[in-house]
Design a protein around this motif. Sequence first.
Motif: not given
Length: 185
Positions: A66-76
Amino acid sequence: LLNTLENESWNLAEGVHAAFRFLANAAPVVALGAMVMLTDWRMGLTVAVCGLTGLAALMLARQPLKRIARQAQQGNERLAELAYVALVGMRTIRIHGREAAASERYNDHSLRTQAVWSRMAKLSALLGAPAELVFLVMLGLALAIGSLAGVGTATLVLVLALLYRLQPYLVRAQQDLTRLFSLEN
């Protein structure tokens, strides 16, 4: 703003879809679980306790995802912002000869975002195996308790068949529930 709207509308659609899939998979889980419970309450109770414990353990194990998914969304979101700034400020960037710097900044951030997405895919694939392990433990404990309790062979075979039919619905319901929890920000 457009990127945020697009992501949020996509998340909403994904959430509604996952919720309906969860309900569609939960109904057979409840029905088959009730059949196991009616066949032998001890084995049914074992299946319920193991299933809920396994689900809780899997949900805890997915917290890093979940934490990594949030980082991926912020990266996008950052990539969309960089692209927007480059498009709007294209003339200014050219006047000052900063095309290479703008391109390099975008490429660097794109590579970092790609690495986050790759980490997320690897972790997601790694977490799929424990769900199968939880089911095997649940199956083994139910059969062991049934054997120790003196349950007849026909009942053991019936419970085994019901659990075999239950497994794909249980896995899909767990995946949909995980997807729903991963969509919350």
